[in-house]
Design a protein around this motif. Structure first.
Motif, PDB file in Angstrom:
ATOM      1  N   GLN A  46      -0.841   0.998  -7.212  1.00 43.24           N
ATOM      2  CA  GLN A  46      -1.685  -0.092  -6.720  1.00 43.24           C
ATOM      3  C   GLN A  46      -0.967  -0.970  -5.710  1.00 43.24           C
ATOM      4  O   GLN A  46       0.248  -1.156  -5.782  1.00 43.24           O
ATOM      5  CB  GLN A  46      -2.168  -0.948  -7.898  1.00 43.24           C
ATOM      6  CG  GLN A  46      -3.138  -0.214  -8.813  1.00 43.24           C
ATOM      7  CD  GLN A  46      -3.530  -1.026 -10.027  1.00 43.24           C
ATOM      8  OE1 GLN A  46      -2.739  -1.187 -10.948  1.00 43.24           O
ATOM      9  NE2 GLN A  46      -4.762  -1.531 -10.036  1.00 43.24           N
ATOM     10  N   ALA A  79     -13.305   3.130 -11.135  1.00 41.76           N
ATOM     11  CA  ALA A  79     -13.705   3.823  -9.910  1.00 41.76           C
ATOM     12  C   ALA A  79     -15.217   4.049  -9.871  1.00 41.76           C
ATOM     13  O   ALA A  79     -15.815   4.154  -8.793  1.00 41.76           O
ATOM     14  CB  ALA A  79     -12.976   5.164  -9.808  1.00 41.76           C
ATOM     15  N   ARG A 105       0.848  -1.201   0.000  1.00 40.61           N
ATOM     16  CA  ARG A 105       0.000   0.000   0.000  1.00 40.61           C
ATOM     17  C   ARG A 105       0.877   1.242   0.000  1.00 40.61           C
ATOM     18  O   ARG A 105       1.811   1.357   0.798  1.00 40.61           O
ATOM     19  CB  ARG A 105      -0.899   0.035   1.241  1.00 40.61           C
ATOM     20  CG  ARG A 105      -1.943  -1.040   1.304  1.00 40.61           C
ATOM     21  CD  ARG A 105      -2.879  -0.799   2.497  1.00 40.61           C
ATOM     22  NE  ARG A 105      -2.128  -0.679   3.744  1.00 40.61           N
ATOM     23  CZ  ARG A 105      -2.619  -0.134   4.862  1.00 40.61           C
ATOM     24  NH1 ARG A 105      -3.854   0.343   4.876  1.00 40.61           N
ATOM     25  NH2 ARG A 105      -1.884  -0.088   5.954  1.00 40.61           N
ATOM     26  N   ALA A 108     -14.698   4.024  -4.923  1.00 33.52           N
ATOM     27  CA  ALA A 108     -15.491   2.956  -4.304  1.00 33.52           C
ATOM     28  C   ALA A 108     -16.103   3.382  -2.985  1.00 33.52           C
ATOM     29  O   ALA A 108     -17.164   2.891  -2.599  1.00 33.52           O
ATOM     30  CB  ALA A 108     -14.617   1.720  -4.099  1.00 33.52           C
ATOM     31  N   THR A 109     -15.450   4.296  -2.279  1.00 32.66           N
ATOM     32  CA  THR A 109     -15.920   4.707  -0.952  1.00 32.66           C
ATOM     33  C   THR A 109     -16.600   6.079  -0.957  1.00 32.66           C
ATOM     34  O   THR A 109     -16.932   6.611   0.095  1.00 32.66           O
ATOM     35  CB  THR A 109     -14.744   4.723   0.044  1.00 32.66           C
ATOM     36  OG1 THR A 109     -13.673   5.520  -0.484  1.00 32.66           O
ATOM     37  CG2 THR A 109     -14.232   3.318   0.310  1.00 32.66           C
ATOM     38  N   THR A 141      -5.887   7.613   2.074  1.00 41.08           N
ATOM     39  CA  THR A 141      -7.215   7.557   1.448  1.00 41.08           C
ATOM     40  C   THR A 141      -8.123   6.578   2.188  1.00 41.08           C
ATOM     41  O   THR A 141      -9.290   6.884   2.461  1.00 41.08           O
ATOM     42  CB  THR A 141      -7.093   7.157  -0.032  1.00 41.08           C
ATOM     43  OG1 THR A 141      -6.249   8.095  -0.710  1.00 41.08           O
ATOM     44  CG2 THR A 141      -8.459   7.129  -0.702  1.00 41.08           C
ATOM     45  N   GLN A 142      -7.594   5.426   2.518  1.00 41.29           N
ATOM     46  CA  GLN A 142      -8.381   4.430   3.239  1.00 41.29           C
ATOM     47  C   GLN A 142      -8.786   4.923   4.624  1.00 41.29           C
ATOM     48  O   GLN A 142      -9.854   4.565   5.127  1.00 41.29           O
ATOM     49  CB  GLN A 142      -7.594   3.121   3.338  1.00 41.29           C
ATOM     50  CG  GLN A 142      -7.458   2.400   2.009  1.00 41.29           C
ATOM     51  CD  GLN A 142      -6.583   1.173   2.075  1.00 41.29           C
ATOM     52  OE1 GLN A 142      -5.714   1.043   2.938  1.00 41.29           O
ATOM     53  NE2 GLN A 142      -6.789   0.239   1.163  1.00 41.29           N
ATOM     54  N   ALA A 161      -5.693  -2.287  -5.433  1.00 42.96           N
ATOM     55  CA  ALA A 161      -6.351  -1.047  -5.010  1.00 42.96           C
ATOM     56  C   ALA A 161      -5.389   0.122  -5.218  1.00 42.96           C
ATOM     57  O   ALA A 161      -4.188  -0.005  -5.002  1.00 42.96           O
ATOM     58  CB  ALA A 161      -6.754  -1.125  -3.544  1.00 42.96           C
ATOM     59  N   SER A 162      -5.920   1.228  -5.657  1.00 47.20           N
ATOM     60  CA  SER A 162      -5.140   2.462  -5.795  1.00 47.20           C
ATOM     61  C   SER A 162      -5.877   3.582  -5.065  1.00 47.20           C
ATOM     62  O   SER A 162      -7.074   3.448  -4.767  1.00 47.20           O
ATOM     63  CB  SER A 162      -4.972   2.837  -7.268  1.00 47.20           C
ATOM     64  OG  SER A 162      -6.186   3.371  -7.791  1.00 47.20           O
ATOM     65  N   HIS A 177      -9.921   3.525  -4.834  1.00 52.90           N
ATOM     66  CA  HIS A 177     -10.529   3.406  -3.507  1.00 52.90           C
ATOM     67  C   HIS A 177     -11.411   4.614  -3.197  1.00 52.90           C
ATOM     68  O   HIS A 177     -12.489   4.457  -2.605  1.00 52.90           O
ATOM     69  CB  HIS A 177      -9.451   3.266  -2.434  1.00 52.90           C
ATOM     70  CG  HIS A 177     -10.014   3.005  -1.074  1.00 52.90           C
ATOM     71  ND1 HIS A 177     -10.403   1.755  -0.648  1.00 52.90           N
ATOM     72  CD2 HIS A 177     -10.287   3.849  -0.037  1.00 52.90           C
ATOM     73  CE1 HIS A 177     -10.880   1.828   0.574  1.00 52.90           C
ATOM     74  NE2 HIS A 177     -10.826   3.093   0.962  1.00 52.90           N
ATOM     75  N   LEU A 195      -2.496   5.720  -0.542  1.00 52.69           N
ATOM     76  CA  LEU A 195      -3.599   4.768  -0.367  1.00 52.69           C
ATOM     77  C   LEU A 195      -3.943   4.618   1.112  1.00 52.69           C
ATOM     78  O   LEU A 195      -5.124   4.563   1.482  1.00 52.69           O
ATOM     79  CB  LEU A 195      -3.229   3.401  -0.958  1.00 52.69           C
ATOM     80  CG  LEU A 195      -4.293   2.300  -0.819  1.00 52.69           C
ATOM     81  CD1 LEU A 195      -5.625   2.733  -1.418  1.00 52.69           C
ATOM     82  CD2 LEU A 195      -3.813   1.003  -1.464  1.00 52.69           C
ATOM     83  N   ASN A 242      -9.404  -2.238 -10.765  1.00 54.84           N
ATOM     84  CA  ASN A 242      -9.291  -2.999  -9.520  1.00 54.84           C
ATOM     85  C   ASN A 242      -9.243  -4.508  -9.790  1.00 54.84           C
ATOM     86  O   ASN A 242      -9.210  -4.936 -10.936  1.00 54.84           O
ATOM     87  CB  ASN A 242     -10.436  -2.641  -8.558  1.00 54.84           C
ATOM     88  CG  ASN A 242     -11.811  -2.977  -9.116  1.00 54.84           C
ATOM     89  OD1 ASN A 242     -11.978  -3.918  -9.898  1.00 54.84           O
ATOM     90  ND2 ASN A 242     -12.815  -2.219  -8.712  1.00 54.84           N
TER      91      ASN A 242
END
Length: 227
Positions: free
Chosen positions: A90, A130, A62, A103-104, A69-70, A95-96, A100, A66, A124
């Motif tokens: 990634q 995305a 990661r 997706a979120t 971001t997470q 995941a990048s 991400h 990332l 992904n």
């Protein structure tokens, strides 16, 4: 020792990595990684200014961006991007930061990443964009942003054989936010006729799921297209 041999020896000494320097750099990278994980902005900036690699990775590959971001640490992400962090880097799960954020539903981060080199040909682990998981999860504003971004592949098909529109219908519940997502996709010019891998169209899926409002939207869009 003749001059040639001396030159070779000196050149080798010059090009060999300095063990002490290498150790110090690893320590700086490790300190930067911890600063990002703990959202310590000032410390992270100090390490970056001292030359620590902004694209450092953890044990799961990661990137720092990332991780930020997470954790939804927007200011940390801004700092890393300002120092040249790769928004497309990634991890071992593909995941990048850009993927991400989509997706979120982190729309403000997506805007930042779009302005700093986000690529639309990085996918992904489901070979999805995305946009596709954003549709699945009902992130209306994220869908609005991506669907109306010039050049974004709105009709990209993932490994399941689904487009963003199909994802919204198949995995959505037909509620108001999914109706709005379908409207956004239609208005942005998505192909409403693209079927899934088994040949089932979005309209057929909507009928099967008794999503009457979405059925109406798709029929109206088809009627407008036929004119």
């Amino acid at each position: 020792m003749n001059i040639f041999v001396l030159f070779v020896v000196l050149n080798l000494l010059h090009t060999q990595p300095n063990p002490l320097k290498t150790t110090e750099m690893k320590q700086e990278q490790s300190a930067l990684l911890e600063a990002v994980k703990q959202n310590k902005l000032q410390l992270a900036e100090e390490k970056l200014n001292a030359g620590a690699d902004v694209n450092t990775r953890d044990e799961n590959q990661r990137s720092l961006l990332l991780i930020a971001t997470q954790a939804r640490h927007f200011e940390m992400a801004q700092l890393l991007v300002a120092h040249g962090a790769d928004v497309n880097q990634q991890d071992n799960q593909l995941a990048s930061p850009f993927l991400h954020a989509g997706a979120t539903g982190q729309t403000e981060l997506l805007k930042l990443f779009l302005a700093n080199g986000a690529r639309f040909d990085v996918f992904n682990r489901y070979y999805g964009s995305a946009l596709i998981p954003a549709c699945e999860r009902g992130h209306v504003e994220t869908v609005r942003l991506l669907a109306n971004t010039q050049g974004f592949p709105i009709d990209h098909i993932n490994r399941l054989g689904w487009t963003a529109l199909l994802e919204a219908i198949i995995l959505g519940d037909g509620s108001a936010r999914y109706q709005e997502i379908v409207q956004i996709l239609i208005a942005a010019g998505c192909d409403i006729s693209l079927p899934d891998g088994e040949g089932v169209t979005p309209l057929q899926h909507a009928k099967r799921a008794n999503q009457t409002a979405i059925v109406k939207l798709l029929k109206e869009a088809a009627s407008q297209k036929a004119k």
